[in-house]
Design a protein around this motif. Structure first.
Motif, short mmCIF file in Angstrom:
data_model
loop_
_atom_site.label_atom_id
_atom_site.label_comp_id
_atom_site.label_asym_id
_atom_site.label_seq_id
_atom_site.Cartn_x
_atom_site.Cartn_y
_atom_site.Cartn_z
N THR A 74 0.83 -1.19 0.00
CA THR A 74 0.00 0.00 0.00
C THR A 74 0.88 1.25 0.00
O THR A 74 0.37 2.34 -0.05
CB THR A 74 -0.90 0.00 1.23
OG1 THR A 74 -0.09 -0.36 2.36
CG2 THR A 74 -1.98 -1.03 1.07
N VAL A 79 2.64 1.58 -5.30
CA VAL A 79 1.31 1.45 -5.82
C VAL A 79 1.11 2.33 -7.07
O VAL A 79 0.48 1.91 -8.04
CB VAL A 79 0.38 1.72 -4.61
CG1 VAL A 79 -0.57 2.83 -4.86
CG2 VAL A 79 -0.21 0.44 -4.07
N MET A 278 -0.11 12.34 -3.05
CA MET A 278 -0.48 12.95 -1.78
C MET A 278 0.31 14.20 -1.44
O MET A 278 -0.17 15.09 -0.75
CB MET A 278 -0.22 11.89 -0.71
CG MET A 278 -0.88 12.13 0.61
SD MET A 278 -0.29 10.84 1.74
CE MET A 278 -1.03 9.39 1.01
N TYR A 281 -0.98 17.64 -1.43
CA TYR A 281 -2.11 17.93 -0.56
C TYR A 281 -1.78 17.96 0.93
O TYR A 281 -2.65 18.14 1.75
CB TYR A 281 -3.21 16.90 -0.79
CG TYR A 281 -3.77 16.94 -2.19
CD1 TYR A 281 -4.66 17.95 -2.54
CD2 TYR A 281 -3.39 16.01 -3.15
CE1 TYR A 281 -5.17 18.02 -3.83
CE2 TYR A 281 -3.90 16.07 -4.43
CZ TYR A 281 -4.79 17.07 -4.77
OH TYR A 281 -5.29 17.14 -6.03
N THR A 282 -0.54 17.73 1.27
CA THR A 282 -0.23 17.74 2.70
C THR A 282 -0.29 19.16 3.22
O THR A 282 -0.38 20.12 2.46
CB THR A 282 1.19 17.19 2.95
OG1 THR A 282 2.12 17.93 2.17
CG2 THR A 282 1.28 15.72 2.58
N VAL B 79 -5.95 1.57 -7.07
CA VAL B 79 -4.58 1.28 -6.78
C VAL B 79 -4.42 0.82 -5.32
O VAL B 79 -3.67 -0.10 -5.02
CB VAL B 79 -3.82 2.56 -7.21
CG1 VAL B 79 -3.02 3.13 -6.10
CG2 VAL B 79 -3.08 2.34 -8.50
N SER B 80 -5.18 1.38 -4.42
CA SER B 80 -5.14 0.90 -3.03
C SER B 80 -5.68 -0.51 -2.97
O SER B 80 -5.12 -1.39 -2.31
CB SER B 80 -6.01 1.77 -2.12
OG SER B 80 -5.58 3.08 -2.12
N ILE B 251 -12.42 15.71 -4.16
CA ILE B 251 -11.19 16.52 -4.16
C ILE B 251 -11.18 17.45 -5.37
O ILE B 251 -10.79 18.61 -5.27
CB ILE B 251 -9.95 15.60 -4.12
CG1 ILE B 251 -9.90 14.89 -2.75
CG2 ILE B 251 -8.67 16.39 -4.34
CD1 ILE B 251 -8.85 13.81 -2.64
N ARG B 255 -11.18 21.62 -5.41
CA ARG B 255 -10.30 22.43 -6.28
C ARG B 255 -11.12 23.41 -7.11
O ARG B 255 -10.79 24.59 -7.24
CB ARG B 255 -9.51 21.52 -7.22
CG ARG B 255 -8.18 21.04 -6.66
CD ARG B 255 -7.52 20.05 -7.62
NE ARG B 255 -7.50 20.48 -9.00
CZ ARG B 255 -7.78 19.69 -10.05
NH1 ARG B 255 -8.07 18.40 -9.86
NH2 ARG B 255 -7.77 20.16 -11.26
N PRO B 277 -6.15 7.44 0.88
CA PRO B 277 -5.12 7.97 1.78
C PRO B 277 -4.98 9.49 1.70
O PRO B 277 -4.80 10.16 2.71
CB PRO B 277 -3.84 7.28 1.29
CG PRO B 277 -4.31 6.01 0.66
CD PRO B 277 -5.66 6.31 0.08
N MET B 278 -5.09 10.00 0.49
CA MET B 278 -4.91 11.42 0.28
C MET B 278 -5.92 12.28 1.03
O MET B 278 -5.63 13.43 1.37
CB MET B 278 -5.08 11.66 -1.23
CG MET B 278 -4.59 12.95 -1.76
SD MET B 278 -5.02 13.03 -3.51
CE MET B 278 -3.99 11.72 -4.18
N TYR B 281 -5.16 14.45 3.91
CA TYR B 281 -4.15 15.50 3.72
C TYR B 281 -4.61 16.66 2.84
O TYR B 281 -3.85 17.55 2.57
CB TYR B 281 -2.89 14.89 3.11
CG TYR B 281 -2.23 13.88 4.00
CD1 TYR B 281 -1.48 14.30 5.09
CD2 TYR B 281 -2.39 12.52 3.78
CE1 TYR B 281 -0.89 13.38 5.93
CE2 TYR B 281 -1.79 11.59 4.61
CZ TYR B 281 -1.04 12.02 5.69
OH TYR B 281 -0.45 11.12 6.52
N THR B 282 -5.82 16.61 2.35
CA THR B 282 -6.26 17.71 1.49
C THR B 282 -6.46 18.95 2.33
O THR B 282 -6.44 18.90 3.55
CB THR B 282 -7.59 17.37 0.79
OG1 THR B 282 -8.55 17.01 1.78
CG2 THR B 282 -7.42 16.22 -0.18
#
Lengths: 333, 333
Positions: A74, A79, A278, A281-282, B79-80, B251, B255, B277-278, B281-282
DNA sequence: TTGAAAGCGTTACCAA
DNA sequence: TTGGTAACGCTTTCAA
């Protein structure tokens, strides 16, 4: 296939020819056979065809995780790479056989090759398996590796300019006025090692004493990096910047810094490597070195296929581009 | 294997037995054979073994992208899922054959099944291929699908509680005082359709007129969603919240809202679905509905394997959990 | 305990 | 243009 032959009233060899588009079969005959096959949803058994043809129309993609068992597939970098490879391999009319290799496996690569599962092999990341890869590559040409290009190696790699990218990143930190820049990464992994080399080069060129900088050996997992950073902070060392060997490490470092009450980029600037999706977007958005994985995947596949055709291709290095965002404290351009 | 037999001075059948760990072969003999094989890095040719054994120790994972050709395998959700599946399949001692199927392919599933490439098939997402899947499942039991559980379906699915999750998300928006909640998604995709159903249910229960809400059909790609949102804003419609059928759409919507000068969550609250996951962090961090993909992957693999063993397993639905972050404008709990 | 031989489902060569 | 047959490399049944 025997069924189809019986239904069409012809010999299996004729069916085989018809299905393979062999122009020898008479057109009416061919139509008839194709129709029967179509109706019954018949498709030749690949195992049998593979055996006979001695090819599989498949590429193996292997991910050795020798250095870090807990690192699941992951990990955003792997990935993303996988996704691009899947796209590229599919587009070339091949199938993709995906294999994750865990620590204790000996002979993992040799075994995969000998199993004749695929016509070629792509290894993602050398991990700590440089020697094993080197050995197999001597006798098995259609092998390409994503990773760092090392001096002594004879196998074919595709990778970014790790040294140059890292150097640009650290020069950026130096130019932003950072004085004590910490490197985070695991020097046992070739790619990370090269990034560390770039880091040292940049420092040396700025006539900066390397003693002012500290190594944090780190595994690649997010949690390990987080813990390493926290521990380092607790030791009370002074530093004002971190150059992390991967974005996953960098993002963990940012988390750890925040958790310790340090502000990024005000107290500590952070730069990563990879530009995983990612990173944009951190909070704050991560300054990093971009690897063009889509292009990398394309080159990887291209090279294996050419090697399958017997060509002896050289390694390829792609430029790595510094992407300045906010975590390094510089003004966006 | 003939080589090994010659070197060991025995018949191939003995070698085969020795390598398979058959206890019949005399132990000294076995040691000798194993050593020779080891030294030469010999591993049986899988194509041949497969042909004879009529099994492959491989699972196929297929991703149909019928509805959106441009959607690369770089979509974070796919992808995850792939990563988790690779982990799980590897752990069970199977190999993973990855296949991406593009629009015009007819008979894609039938073909894959008949090619005997794998012992079982996992389809990720029904896309617009419900009918094709339904047809194949009638005669091919070891088939499991990640996706929405539909009324009329007879195949085995694993998926989240799309209706319930969506409902919780929209109820959360209603309770936060939002009045005009827009749904973004493509109702032709079963999973998205179910999320839309949940959205409508929540509105109905709050005695809210559905007329106050607007559909934005959207493809799944980030760019399409971005454009759709911008266009919608340009039309001058009034709304104060968006429930997006996926995080990628959400997301993109954020934007687009930012680009149009609207503040999230002050002017418009946004909630997504997936918890990729992202999303954590957005900016602002995305409120979303979490799907537990690791568990989903585990169940998928478990069910195919049981089906390979002849069991007739029922579909499984997993709970979907609302994760409240900042994009919905509610105070974090 | 080992050897011989058949067969898995194809494709390709040689004859007809 | 088609049919017969061998061969791909392995596993397994049957005999010895």
């Amino acid at each position: 296939m025997a069924d189809i032959a019986r239904l069409a009233g012809v010999h299996v060899s004729t069916v085989s020819r018809a299905l393979a588009g062999n122009p020898l079969v008479e057109s009416t005959q061919r139509e008839k056979i194709l129709k029967i096959a179509q109706d019954r949803g018949y498709v030749p058994n690949t195992a049998a065809a593979n055996l006979r043809l001695r090819r599989t129309q498949t590429l193996s993609v292997v991910i050795p995780l020798h250095h870090e068992a807990g690192q699941a597939l992951t990990d955003p970098f792997f990935v993303s790479m996988l996704g691009h490879l899947a796209d590229e391999i599919t587009q070339r009319g091949y199938g993709m056989y995906l294999k994750k290799v865990l620590p204790p496996a000996t002979n993992w690569l040799q075994g995969l090759v000998q199993s004749h599962r695929a016509d070629g092999v792509i290894v993602i990341g050398q991990s700590t398996e440089h020697a094993a890869i080197e050995a197999v590559s001597k006798t098995y040409p259609p092998l390409v590796v994503w990773g760092g290009h090392l001096q002594q190696q004879s196998y074919c790699t595709v990778g970014s300019d790790n040294v140059g990218g890292a150097r640009a990143a650290v020069e950026h930190l130096i130019q932003s006025g950072r004085k004590r820049i910490v490197f985070m990464g695991d020097s046992n992994i070739p790619e990370m090692r090269l990034r560390q080399d770039g880091y040292r080069l940049a420092l040396a060129q700025a006539s900066r004493s390397a003693t002012a900088d500290v190594q944090i050996p780190s595994h690649m997992t997010a949690d390990a990096a987080y813990e390493a950073m926290r521990a380092y902070i607790r030791e009370g060392e002074k530093f004002d910047a971190v150059f992390a060997a991967t974005d996953v490490i960098a993002i963990s470092a940012i988390r750890a810094l925040a958790a310790s009450g340090l502000s990024v980029p005000k107290d500590v600037a952070v730069v990563g490597f990879d530009d995983i999706p990612m990173s944009a977007y951190t909070n704050p958005p991560l300054t990093t070195v971009r690897q063009d994985l889509q292009r990398g995947a394309k080159i990887l596949v291209d090279l294996v296929l050419r090697r399958i055709d017997g060509e002896d291709t050289p390694s390829a290095t792609m430029p790595a581009e510094l992407i300045v965002r906010e975590s390094s404290g510089a003004r966006r351009k």
